[in-house]
Structures are given as structure tokens and as C-alpha cells.
Scaffold this motif. Structure first.
Motif, PDB file in Angstrom:
ATOM      1  N   MET A 137       0.836  -1.196   0.000  1.00 12.31           N
ATOM      2  CA  MET A 137       0.000   0.000   0.000  1.00 12.31           C
ATOM      3  C   MET A 137       0.874   1.250   0.000  1.00 12.31           C
ATOM      4  N   GLU A 138       0.476   2.240  -0.781  1.00 12.58           N
ATOM      5  CA  GLU A 138       1.178   3.510  -0.823  1.00 12.58           C
ATOM      6  C   GLU A 138       0.212   4.639  -0.488  1.00 12.58           C
ATOM      7  N   THR A 139       0.761   5.788  -0.155  1.00  7.64           N
ATOM      8  CA  THR A 139      -0.062   6.936   0.237  1.00  7.64           C
ATOM      9  C   THR A 139       0.320   8.162  -0.573  1.00  7.64           C
ATOM     10  N   PHE A 140      -0.669   8.896  -1.018  1.00 11.26           N
ATOM     11  CA  PHE A 140      -0.444  10.188  -1.659  1.00 11.26           C
ATOM     12  C   PHE A 140      -1.019  11.264  -0.760  1.00 11.26           C
ATOM     13  N   GLU A 141      -0.155  12.180  -0.312  1.00 11.00           N
ATOM     14  CA  GLU A 141      -0.597  13.221   0.603  1.00 11.00           C
ATOM     15  C   GLU A 141       0.226  14.480   0.375  1.00 11.00           C
ATOM     16  N   ILE A 142      -0.426  15.620   0.336  1.00  6.32           N
ATOM     17  CA  ILE A 142       0.265  16.902   0.263  1.00  6.32           C
ATOM     18  C   ILE A 142       0.012  17.627   1.575  1.00  6.32           C
ATOM     19  N   THR A 143       1.043  17.727   2.385  1.00  2.00           N
ATOM     20  CA  THR A 143       0.915  18.319   3.715  1.00  2.00           C
ATOM     21  C   THR A 143       0.832  19.838   3.665  1.00  2.00           C
ATOM     22  N   THR A 144       1.574  20.424   2.735  1.00  3.09           N
ATOM     23  CA  THR A 144       1.719  21.877   2.683  1.00  3.09           C
ATOM     24  C   THR A 144       0.548  22.533   1.953  1.00  3.09           C
ATOM     25  N   LYS A 145      -0.035  23.544   2.578  1.00  2.00           N
ATOM     26  CA  LYS A 145      -1.072  24.355   1.927  1.00  2.00           C
ATOM     27  C   LYS A 145      -0.369  25.346   1.005  1.00  2.00           C
ATOM     28  N   ILE A 146      -0.815  25.444  -0.245  1.00  2.00           N
ATOM     29  CA  ILE A 146      -0.133  26.278  -1.239  1.00  2.00           C
ATOM     30  C   ILE A 146      -1.008  27.469  -1.614  1.00  2.00           C
ATOM     31  N   LYS A 147      -0.477  28.680  -1.409  1.00  2.00           N
ATOM     32  CA  LYS A 147      -1.121  29.914  -1.842  1.00  2.00           C
ATOM     33  C   LYS A 147      -0.353  30.401  -3.068  1.00  2.00           C
ATOM     34  N   PHE A 148      -1.020  30.567  -4.201  1.00  2.00           N
ATOM     35  CA  PHE A 148      -0.280  30.894  -5.417  1.00  2.00           C
ATOM     36  C   PHE A 148      -1.004  31.942  -6.248  1.00  2.00           C
ATOM     37  N   GLY A 149      -0.243  32.540  -7.162  1.00  4.13           N
ATOM     38  CA  GLY A 149      -0.795  33.557  -8.051  1.00  4.13           C
ATOM     39  C   GLY A 149      -0.613  34.963  -7.507  1.00  4.13           C
ATOM     40  N   LYS A 150      -0.940  35.926  -8.340  1.00  3.36           N
ATOM     41  CA  LYS A 150      -0.795  37.328  -7.965  1.00  3.36           C
ATOM     42  C   LYS A 150      -1.597  37.638  -6.690  1.00  3.36           C
ATOM     43  N   GLY A 151      -0.937  38.310  -5.756  1.00  2.00           N
ATOM     44  CA  GLY A 151      -1.595  38.670  -4.506  1.00  2.00           C
ATOM     45  C   GLY A 151      -1.504  37.609  -3.432  1.00  2.00           C
ATOM     46  N   ALA A 152      -0.716  36.558  -3.671  1.00  2.83           N
ATOM     47  CA  ALA A 152      -0.623  35.466  -2.691  1.00  2.83           C
ATOM     48  C   ALA A 152      -0.066  35.935  -1.351  1.00  2.83           C
ATOM     49  N   LYS A 187      10.778   4.831  -7.433  1.00  2.00           N
ATOM     50  CA  LYS A 187       9.640   5.048  -6.533  1.00  2.00           C
ATOM     51  C   LYS A 187       8.510   5.831  -7.207  1.00  2.00           C
ATOM     52  N   ALA A 188       8.617   6.081  -8.489  1.00  2.00           N
ATOM     53  CA  ALA A 188       7.599   6.865  -9.197  1.00  2.00           C
ATOM     54  C   ALA A 188       6.250   6.148  -9.171  1.00  2.00           C
ATOM     55  N   THR A 189       5.194   6.942  -9.084  1.00  2.00           N
ATOM     56  CA  THR A 189       3.826   6.415  -9.128  1.00  2.00           C
ATOM     57  C   THR A 189       3.021   7.228 -10.135  1.00  2.00           C
ATOM     58  N   ASP A 190       1.788   6.812 -10.362  1.00  2.00           N
ATOM     59  CA  ASP A 190       0.920   7.579 -11.256  1.00  2.00           C
ATOM     60  C   ASP A 190       0.754   9.015 -10.758  1.00  2.00           C
ATOM     61  N   PHE A 191       0.744   9.180  -9.450  1.00  2.00           N
ATOM     62  CA  PHE A 191       0.524  10.505  -8.875  1.00  2.00           C
ATOM     63  C   PHE A 191       1.745  11.400  -9.073  1.00  2.00           C
ATOM     64  N   SER A 192       2.943  10.877  -8.778  1.00  3.17           N
ATOM     65  CA  SER A 192       4.151  11.681  -8.981  1.00  3.17           C
ATOM     66  C   SER A 192       4.398  11.915 -10.467  1.00  3.17           C
ATOM     67  N   ASP A 193       4.062  10.924 -11.300  1.00  3.74           N
ATOM     68  CA  ASP A 193       4.238  11.077 -12.753  1.00  3.74           C
ATOM     69  C   ASP A 193       3.391  12.227 -13.298  1.00  3.74           C
ATOM     70  N   ALA A 194       2.160  12.335 -12.826  1.00  2.00           N
ATOM     71  CA  ALA A 194       1.270  13.397 -13.322  1.00  2.00           C
ATOM     72  C   ALA A 194       1.853  14.770 -13.015  1.00  2.00           C
TER      73      ALA A 194
END
Length: 377
Positions: A1-16, A188-195
């Protein structure tokens, strides 16, 4: 079993950067480098900290050493912030990660939030659990790897990269490409990291040259900032490979900017990993097929996998030349004597580097020395 998780909240674009206004009433410790203060870039941060309850630690240098981290930890323990902001390129964010991690462990500051604000589009450090700290006496770079190094928030404000010099745009942009390509062929590449890696590669080939050629092209600046972050998430999931393993050690011994070193190595590493010797191999490697897929993704033609890989390498070299990047160690003003003196140590260090564990092809000392020879002149 593998896990896909993004811990960091990302604020992006002009005015971030408006997100910083939510820090009112917080004790904020800012880790950055002297240029950010001298240039006034720091004001874009501090003017949003309305109550002025902050302290600036602006002593970060390229390839931050352990001594700097120790000094930063002492400053944090004295100020006792509840929020740390890293402002700058990879060196500032890496230094802040180490300072933050040690401060939490030593000073019982476990509730301190960590915000990363990159001012270059290259390292992806704002979303990774990696940091690189240098032992200056040994001339060795040590990768730190821990989920505790992940920022809570990353702020991608394109205005902050508008004034980056063209040569640094080139170096950092090629770092983005190397991160994405190495993550894509990692064991260690997966479909998620590949995308994520595929999208980063597409963005680099569409926008890096534009960003290099014009400081006013804000679409290109924003897209490269996003590409850097996407590639960072990809390699945080899949890790890297021999390109970074060698680059870490060249950087430690020969003091060439990291992105520039990665760019020198990338064409030869792709050739090595693809292992496409001969015109009609019976079976192409997984890495060769994936490089070929990246080639097709950016519109490159080829009659077979071998041709696609070769043409992908040629397109990378073309991009480097269009950005007037050095194409050898000698063009980086490294002497033949220095290369001879350090090449064995570089090869040994590369084979001991954690990044090499996920390289798609097992390498020997001879293989690493041959790659170093190829980038020498």
C-alpha cells in the motif's frame, strides 16, 4: 500500500502574499539572506506584519553550513516565535528548515508554524521534506530528509521572482527540469508523482525560455514558479537519482551553483539511464520508455524509443545553449587540476548519496567517473 498526501497548503498567483495579513498578533521569525534586506524585498513581507512583532535573521549564505544553523537556532530560542517565515531561494529555505527543526526539538516550540516563500523558481524546497546543509571543513553536502521539515504553508508570489537575473532564471529553471525528469524515472515513481512531473516538464519547455528572455513576462514567471512547486511535490513523493547524487558532491567540492551543475549532468545522465547503446536493442528499459514519453509530451518526433530519447536530449541541450549556459566544468571556470584532485571523492560521495538509491540504473564508480569525464570539457 502507498499513500499520496500533500501536507503543505499552497497559496499561489498574484496577490498570494496577502495571506501574511492573517499573522497579525503573531511573533514572527524571518530567515533570509542579506540581499533580501539590502534590496528591500524583505519589506514586501514585513509591511504585512502590521504590529511589527517580528525579528529578521538575514545571515543565510549559499550552501548554508551547520555553524549558520546553530546561530539561527540560538536566535530563535531567544525570540521564541510562534511562526517562522523562510524568504529566499533554496539556501534560505533549507537553512530555515534546519533551524526550525532543531529549534522545535531543543526549545519546546512544537506549535511553531512554518511558512516558506520562495524568491526563485527552482528548488521546490517550499513543498519538500528535504534540506541540504554543508560541512565546510569536509566540503560535503548532507541531505536532511524528514517529514518534520515540510512547511505548513507555501506562498508562490510571482512578483517576487520578477527581478531575478537571467542567468539565475536559467540555472533554477534547469533545476526544475532535472527534479521533474529524475522523479519521473525514479524507481519510486507512481501515477501521482508522474502526473506532477509531466506537467512540470511541459511548463518548463513552454515557459522557461520566455522567463529567461523577459523580466516583464509575468505569465512565464508565474508558470515557472508553479512548475518549480509541482516538480518539488513530484520528487518529494518519488525522490531523485544519480543526477542529484553527483551534483551534491560537485557542489560541495567545486562550488558550482546547484542548478547549473544539474544542467551540465542531465543530458549525460539521461543517456546513461536510458541505456540505449546500439540501434536495435531487443527491449528498451523502463527509463528509456519514460524519457521517450516526455519527448512526445512536448511535441518531439522520433521513429522509435531510441530516437525519441536522443531527440529529447538534443532539445535539452538546445534550451541550455539558447540561455547561454556553460556546457562543461571548464566553462564554469573549474581547472583540470581541481577536477583531477576531487573526481574520486565526488564519485565516492555520489555512490553514498541517498538520492542514488532510487536511480533507475545501478551505477558503479566507473560509471560516475565517466559521467564526470563527459562534463569536463
Amino acid at each position: 500500500m502507498e499513500t499520496f498526501e500533500i501536507t503543505t497548503k499552497i497559496k499561489f498567483g498574484k496577490g498570494a502574499l496577502e495571506y501574511l495579513e492573517s499573522l497579525k498578533g503573531k511573533r514572527v521569525f524571518i530567515v533570509t539572506d542579506p540581499f533580501m534586506v539590502k534590496s528591500g524585498m524583505i519589506n514586501k513581507i514585513t509591511e504585512r506584519l502590521q504590529d511589527g512583532n517580528y525579528e529578521v535573521f538575514s545571515e543565510v549564505v549559499p550552501d548554508p553550513p551547520m555553524e549558520l544553523v546553530t546561530k539561527g537556532v540560538e536566535a530563535v530560542l531567544g525570540f521564541k516565535p510562534n511562526t517562522m517565515i523562510a524568504l529566499g531561494g533554496g539556501s534560505s529555505i533549507d537553512a530555515a528548515k534546519a533551524i526550525m527543526d532543531f529549534s522545535k526539538k531543543i526549545g519546546n516550540l512544537n506549535d511553531m508554524r512554518f511558512i516558506a516563500i520562495p524568491t526563485t523558481s527552482g528548488t521546490g524546497s517550499e513543498v519538500t521534506s528535504f534540506a541540504v546543509i554543508t560541512d565546510q571543513q569536509k566540503g560535503v553536502k548532507y541531505p536532511l530528509v524528514s517529514d518534520s521539515l515540510l512547511p505548513d504553508v507555501a506562498i508562490l508570489e510571482p512578483e517576487l521572482v520578477k527581478s531575478v537575473p537571467a542567468a539565475i532564471v536559467a540555472d533554477t529553471g534547469m533545476d526544475v527540469l532535472t527534479h521533474a525528469v529524475e522523479a519521473y524515472v525514479s524507481t519510486k515513481a507512481t501515477d501521482f508523482s508522474d502526473a506532477l512531473a509531466e506537467k512540470a516538464v511541459e511548463l518548463v519547455f513552454e515557459y522557461l525560455r520566455r522567463s529567461y528572455e523577459s523580466a516583464e513576462d509575468m505569465e512565464a514567471k508565474e508558470k515557472m514558479h508553479n512548475a518549480s512547486c509541482l516538480a518539488g511535490i513530484a520528487f518529494n513523493l518519488a525522490s531523485l537519482g544519480i543526477n542529484h547524487a553527483i551534483a551534491h558532491n560537485i557542489g560541495g567540492k567545486l562550488h558550482i551553483p546547484h542548478g547549473r551543475t544539474n544542467a551540465l549532468l542531465l543530458p549525460y545522465v539521461i543517456e546513461f539511464n536510458a541505456h540505449i547503446d546500439g540501434f536495435n536493442p531487443k527491449e528498451y528499459t523502463v527509463a528509456a520508455k519514460k524519457y521517450a514519453n516526455l519527448a512526445k509530451l512536448i511535441g518531439i518526433q522520433g521513429v522509435n524509443t531510441r530516437a525519441l530519447v536522443k531527440n529529447f536530449v538534443a532539445e535539452i541541450i538546445k534550451l541550455q545553449k539558447l540561455m547561454k549556459m556553460p556546457m562543461s566544468l571548464k566553462e564554469c571556470n573549474v581547472t583540470t587540476e581541481s577536477i583531477q584532485e576531487f573526481k574520486q571523492d565526488i564519485a565516492k560521495g555520489a555512490l553514498e548519496d541517498a538520492c542514488i538509491l532510487t536511480n533507475p540504473r545501478v551505477a558503479t564508480t566507473g560509471d560516475v567517473l565517466e559521467i564526470i569525464h563527459q562534463i569536463t570539457s
